[in-house]
Design an enzyme around this catalytic site. Structure first.
Site, PDB file in Angstrom:
ATOM      1  N   ARG A   1      25.957  33.937  41.676  1.00  0.00           N
ATOM      2  CA  ARG A   1      25.061  34.332  42.769  1.00  0.00           C
ATOM      3  C   ARG A   1      24.340  35.651  42.473  1.00  0.00           C
ATOM      4  O   ARG A   1      23.191  35.843  42.885  1.00  0.00           O
ATOM      5  CB  ARG A   1      25.832  34.403  44.089  1.00  0.00           C
ATOM      6  CG  ARG A   1      26.813  35.513  44.212  1.00  0.00           C
ATOM      7  CD  ARG A   1      27.653  35.434  45.480  1.00  0.00           C
ATOM      8  NE  ARG A   1      28.678  34.417  45.385  1.00  0.00           N
ATOM      9  CZ  ARG A   1      29.828  34.564  44.706  1.00  0.00           C
ATOM     10  NH1 ARG A   1      30.076  35.693  44.052  1.00  0.00           N
ATOM     11  NH2 ARG A   1      30.719  33.617  44.688  1.00  0.00           N
TER      12      ARG A   1
ATOM     13  N   THR B   1      31.093  53.864  37.415  1.00  0.00           N
ATOM     14  CA  THR B   1      31.915  54.360  36.293  1.00  0.00           C
ATOM     15  C   THR B   1      32.040  53.348  35.160  1.00  0.00           C
ATOM     16  O   THR B   1      33.153  53.051  34.718  1.00  0.00           O
ATOM     17  CB  THR B   1      33.324  54.744  36.786  1.00  0.00           C
ATOM     18  OG1 THR B   1      33.976  53.564  37.310  1.00  0.00           O
ATOM     19  CG2 THR B   1      33.273  55.823  37.845  1.00  0.00           C
TER      20      THR B   1
ATOM     21  N   GLU C   1      38.883  42.218  42.944  1.00  0.00           N
ATOM     22  CA  GLU C   1      38.241  41.313  41.984  1.00  0.00           C
ATOM     23  C   GLU C   1      36.992  40.702  42.587  1.00  0.00           C
ATOM     24  O   GLU C   1      35.964  40.543  41.915  1.00  0.00           O
ATOM     25  CB  GLU C   1      39.226  40.214  41.565  1.00  0.00           C
ATOM     26  CG  GLU C   1      38.715  39.290  40.470  1.00  0.00           C
ATOM     27  CD  GLU C   1      37.988  38.040  40.972  1.00  0.00           C
ATOM     28  OE1 GLU C   1      37.562  37.222  40.141  1.00  0.00           O
ATOM     29  OE2 GLU C   1      37.854  37.879  42.208  1.00  0.00           O
TER      30      GLU C   1
ATOM     31  N   GLU D   1      40.099  49.808  31.547  1.00  0.00           N
ATOM     32  CA  GLU D   1      39.409  50.975  30.985  1.00  0.00           C
ATOM     33  C   GLU D   1      40.343  52.176  30.904  1.00  0.00           C
ATOM     34  O   GLU D   1      40.263  52.970  29.961  1.00  0.00           O
ATOM     35  CB  GLU D   1      38.169  51.287  31.826  1.00  0.00           C
ATOM     36  CG  GLU D   1      37.069  50.231  31.667  1.00  0.00           C
ATOM     37  CD  GLU D   1      35.892  50.424  32.614  1.00  0.00           C
ATOM     38  OE1 GLU D   1      34.824  49.846  32.345  1.00  0.00           O
ATOM     39  OE2 GLU D   1      36.041  51.151  33.633  1.00  0.00           O
TER      40      GLU D   1
ATOM     41  N   ASP E   1      43.725  32.630  38.551  1.00  0.00           N
ATOM     42  CA  ASP E   1      42.939  33.088  39.698  1.00  0.00           C
ATOM     43  C   ASP E   1      43.119  32.041  40.792  1.00  0.00           C
ATOM     44  O   ASP E   1      44.026  32.140  41.614  1.00  0.00           O
ATOM     45  CB  ASP E   1      41.482  33.250  39.270  1.00  0.00           C
ATOM     46  CG  ASP E   1      40.602  33.883  40.344  1.00  0.00           C
ATOM     47  OD1 ASP E   1      40.954  33.808  41.529  1.00  0.00           O
ATOM     48  OD2 ASP E   1      39.548  34.449  40.000  1.00  0.00           O
TER      49      ASP E   1
ATOM     50  N   SER F   1      21.401  33.196   6.579  1.00  0.00           N
ATOM     51  CA  SER F   1      22.250  33.024   5.399  1.00  0.00           C
ATOM     52  C   SER F   1      23.444  33.980   5.391  1.00  0.00           C
ATOM     53  O   SER F   1      24.579  33.572   5.087  1.00  0.00           O
ATOM     54  CB  SER F   1      21.432  33.179   4.118  1.00  0.00           C
ATOM     55  OG  SER F   1      20.794  34.442   4.073  1.00  0.00           O
TER      56      SER F   1
ATOM     57  N   HIS G   1      31.978  41.864  22.661  1.00  0.00           N
ATOM     58  CA  HIS G   1      32.446  40.759  21.828  1.00  0.00           C
ATOM     59  C   HIS G   1      31.256  40.014  21.240  1.00  0.00           C
ATOM     60  O   HIS G   1      30.321  39.667  21.959  1.00  0.00           O
ATOM     61  CB  HIS G   1      33.310  39.803  22.652  1.00  0.00           C
ATOM     62  CG  HIS G   1      34.329  39.066  21.855  1.00  0.00           C
ATOM     63  ND1 HIS G   1      34.012  38.012  21.034  1.00  0.00           N
ATOM     64  CD2 HIS G   1      35.671  39.242  21.738  1.00  0.00           C
ATOM     65  CE1 HIS G   1      35.119  37.559  20.459  1.00  0.00           C
ATOM     66  NE2 HIS G   1      36.140  38.287  20.862  1.00  0.00           N
TER      67      HIS G   1
ATOM     68  N   GLY H   1      25.951  34.310  34.131  1.00  0.00           N
ATOM     69  CA  GLY H   1      26.937  35.100  34.856  1.00  0.00           C
ATOM     70  C   GLY H   1      28.340  34.548  34.754  1.00  0.00           C
ATOM     71  O   GLY H   1      29.238  35.227  34.272  1.00  0.00           O
ATOM     72  N   TYR H   2      28.553  33.312  35.220  1.00  0.00           N
ATOM     73  CA  TYR H   2      29.866  32.685  35.081  1.00  0.00           C
ATOM     74  C   TYR H   2      30.001  32.043  33.701  1.00  0.00           C
ATOM     75  O   TYR H   2      30.965  32.254  32.984  1.00  0.00           O
ATOM     76  CB  TYR H   2      30.068  31.602  36.143  1.00  0.00           C
ATOM     77  CG  TYR H   2      30.395  32.098  37.525  1.00  0.00           C
ATOM     78  CD1 TYR H   2      31.256  33.174  37.729  1.00  0.00           C
ATOM     79  CD2 TYR H   2      29.871  31.463  38.645  1.00  0.00           C
ATOM     80  CE1 TYR H   2      31.564  33.605  39.003  1.00  0.00           C
ATOM     81  CE2 TYR H   2      30.178  31.887  39.932  1.00  0.00           C
ATOM     82  CZ  TYR H   2      31.024  32.956  40.108  1.00  0.00           C
ATOM     83  OH  TYR H   2      31.332  33.388  41.368  1.00  0.00           O
TER      84      TYR H   2
END
Length: 718
Positions: A195, A255, A406, A418, A434, A606, A663, A673-674
């Site tokens: 959303r 933050t 969450e 963090e 979850d 390559s 990553h 998003g998801y």
């Protein structure tokens, strides 16, 4: 058969089945020199997670609405801490101060061209108390008005444009139809993307505001009977949710990259809106009861026919004066305290952590999302507590996290991760749950190196439907594929007869662990017809009618979660499969090269292809080394290399425009998003047809693969 007797029979059958499975174990299990002792601990653990106790946990946790930072939320933290302590875990409640909005005023009105009022809302969520038993939880005065976390305040009036699901493709389709959303209020339906991305794109295109409604085509009456008669969304139910720009970064908006501890100086907080992950325009969710009068009175062009939902009239695109909407939203933004609950079982190795977690906060009651997962996790902890009393001690330290906030943007898990970034550089796994139980159909997502690990665990756990969880999982997937007349499996890994395991995108608490810090991760759940997501009606009453009346799937999930933790904590050699990882990355690059060629881009694959082949070959050799007899061999150097190979896939610079995501193989898409985007730097560069950006990301990918391959080669003595 009465309920208590039925539960007893199910538990006895499950224990008997597990004993048979344990006795039949081969002496060679991946990661173990000798599995016999682990089989005994597994057999001791399995009978302990209790269906009845899981139900009691769920009833207690969902007795009150417990929005993050509320007094009721704090009560759930105390409850979880009490259960952790009772099991023998070293327990602490860890507070953070994070920026959260709470609605003060939510007013939405729609008018036709003559000024006649079409609707005024949001309408309170309510079902008839006299039909099908009603709902005993719906009228609690502590239920907050339906709102979007991270929405801006605003008082705007504008014409309305309907934009289907609000995907990037949908907005591009409006462009081709010469429908502008600039200075309009955009009406979109839930589904297809996160959303927050709907608002992200609308804001970029100059919209004044966004309304997000639930169409009955997606989770309402076209799917089946609505609550309370059935499991699907009734007309007044609203999907709340955060519209934080999660693909930029999750967590406390002020933050990014540092923990928002209570003593963090204000000088270390970001206050420039241009640098934050928050929308600057107002947005709010609506029920289809409230959205229908707006949609029905839109004129303008006919919507593309694939944009037609299930409301009983033809959908038009609007953009004219036929409907105007007034949105008046007042949000109280301030730093609020949230509470993570952390429980630790020290192991022989204090540095190699196995972390397992689930969030606890909810938009309202959160029976399915998330407290079905919390109840299962508490029974996992219960089982490990019994083992502790029997003299078991893990090789690796185990950490359980009950995360807060969450729903607002993965805040509790992100801030804790963090804060512990240095320690987590040695963590060997993060296991997430979850939506623990929405129904009877097990499912999982994982990094490729842990996919076979998840399958192996599910082969040990009995299913309430008979056989093992793995057996039923495979059967469910095959039957689902036949019903859809589609291939049973759509994934890159080899072995089409096996279960499909998903790819980790975002939207739950594994995100900071794998995509920011490079901790190998999994996510498990059990799915079913679940139409009341993020509404008032995701409560205990809905759960015992539709999801798991006898809590046997709660018990199943506690067992799977527990065996994940046990096996990762006690394996001699870390059970990562880099052979499969290499195969999947090779497939990702092949597909990306095809896309780039079709787009007529001038980029050189390559170096990345060579690095991927090197990584795959190193993974094959590492796998053979892991599979060799290890009794009496010091596995520490091999384990360190296996763990560091995942961290080497991080790029310190992060992704373009969103450096928090580091990553190189997996990230949530900027415009999804998801859903995950694989080799995201490369694929998003191709999406933009940006040769320079794509080449730079290919080079960064090649460097990461070479770093990781070199570590694996070192472990193999090459």
């Amino acid at each position: 058969m009465n309920r208590s007797l039925s539960n007893l029979v199910l538990v006895s059958s499950a224990v008997a089945l597990f004993s048979t499975v344990a006795l039949a174990q081969t002496p060679r299990v991946f990661g173990y020199a000798d599995f016999s002792q682990q089989a005994k601990w597994d057999a001791a653990f399995m009978p302990v997670p209790d269906a009845k106790l899981a139900g009691e946990h769920l009833k207690t946790l969902t007795a009150e609405p417990h929005w993050a930072s509320s007094p009721e939320d704090h009560k759930t933290a105390l409850y979880v801490a009490e259960k952790f302590k009772a099991a023998g875990l070293q327990t602490e409640i860890v507070p953070f101060r994070v920026l959260l909005n709470k609605p003060v005023k939510i007013e939405i009105e729609a008018f036709d061209a003559q000024g006649k009022k079409l609707m005024s809302g949001p309408t309170p969520e309510h079902v008839d108390s006299k039909e099908y038993g009603g709902d005993s939880f719906q009228d609690d005065p502590r239920i907050l008005p339906a709102f979007n976390g991270s929405s801006a305040s605003g008082d705007v009036t504008a014409e309305v444009v309907y934009a289907n699901y609000g995907t990037l493709e949908d907005f591009k389709k409006l462009d081709t139809l010469n429908i502008s959303v600039k200075d309009k209020i955009v009406l979109v339906r839930y589904g297809a993307n996160f959303r927050g991305v709907k608002v992200y794109i609308a804001q970029q295109r100059g919209a004044k505001g966004v309304l997000i409604y639930s169409d009955p085509a997606d989770d309402g009456y076209t799917r089946g009977d609505v609550y309370p008669r059935g499991p699907f969304r009734p007309s007044s139910a609203v999907q709340r949710g955060s519209v934080q720009f999660l693909p930029l970064y999750p967590g406390d908006p002020e933050t990014p990259g540092i923990a928002s501890t209570p003593d963090l100086p204000d000088s270390q907080r970001i206050t420039d809106p241009a640098k934050m992950n928050q929308p600057s325009i107002p947005s709010n969710p609506l029920s289809y009861q409230d959205a229908a009068p707006i949609l029905q009175h839109l004129d303008g062009p006919l919507s593309p026919r694939e944009w037609q939902g299930a409301l009983p009239f033809t959908y038009h695109l609007g953009g004219t004066a036929s409907v105007k909407v007034h949105m008046h939203l007042e949000q109280d933004y301030k730093l609020r305290t949230i509470w993570d609950v952390i429980g630790k079982i020290p192991g022989d190795d204090p540095n190699a952590w196995v972390v397992a977690g689930n969030h606890r906060d909810a938009w309202v009651y959160g029976a399915v999302d998330p407290n079905s997962g919390t109840a299962a996790m508490l029974e996992t902890v219960h089982g490990l507590g019994v083992l502790l009393k029997q003299g078991w001690k893990p090789k690796r330290t185990i950490v359980f996290g009950s995360w807060d906030a969450e729903e607002e943007g993965l805040m509790g898990s992100t801030e804790w991760a963090e804060m512990h970034a240095a320690e987590l550089s040695h963590a060997v796994a993060y296991f997430n749950t979850d939506v623990g139980v929405a129904g009877p159909n097990f499912d999982a997502s994982a990094v490729p190196s842990l996919k076979e690990f998840v399958r192996e665990v599910t082969r040990e756990v009995p299913s309430p439907k008979g056989g093992t969880v793995y057996d039923q999982w495979l059967k469910d997937q095959h039957e689902g594929a036949v019903r859809r007349k589609a291939p049973a499996h759509n994934r890159h890994e080899a072995g089409s007869d096996d279960v499909q395991i998903g790819t980790l995108g975002s939207g739950s608490d594994y995100t900071p662990f794998i995509q920011h810090l490079g901790v190998p991760s999994t996510d498990i759940g059990s799915e079913g017809p679940y139409g009341v997501y993020h509404s008032t009606f995701d409560d205990y009453n809905w759960f015992i009618r539709n999801a798991d009346p006898t809590f046997v799937y709660e018990q199943q999930q506690a067992r799977v979660f527990g065996l994940e933790v046990l096996h990762m904590a006690d394996a001699d050699v870390l059970p990562y499969d880099y052979k499969l990882y290499g195969s999947e990355i090779g497939s990702y690059l092949t597909e990306a090269r095809t896309r780039a060629t079709e787009a007529k881009m001038q980029v050189d694959f390559s170096a990345a292809a060579t690095a991927a082949k090197r990584f795959a070959a190193a993974g094959e050799r590492a796998y053979r080394l892991q599979s060799a007899p290890t009794q009496g061999v010091d596995a520490a150097p091999l384990n360190a290399a296996l763990r560091n190979a995942e961290s080497a896939l991080l790029n310190d610079a992060g992704l373009p425009k969103r450096p928090w995501f580091k990553h190189t193989i997996y990230a949530p898409g900027e415009f999804t998003g998801y859903a995950a985007v694989v080799i995201p730097g490369v694929n998003e560069g191709i999406d933009e047809a940006d040769n320079a950006r794509t080449q730079a990301q290919l080079d960064a990918l090649a460097a990461a693969l070479n770093r990781s391959a070199a570590i694996l080669e070192g472990a193999a003595g090459l």
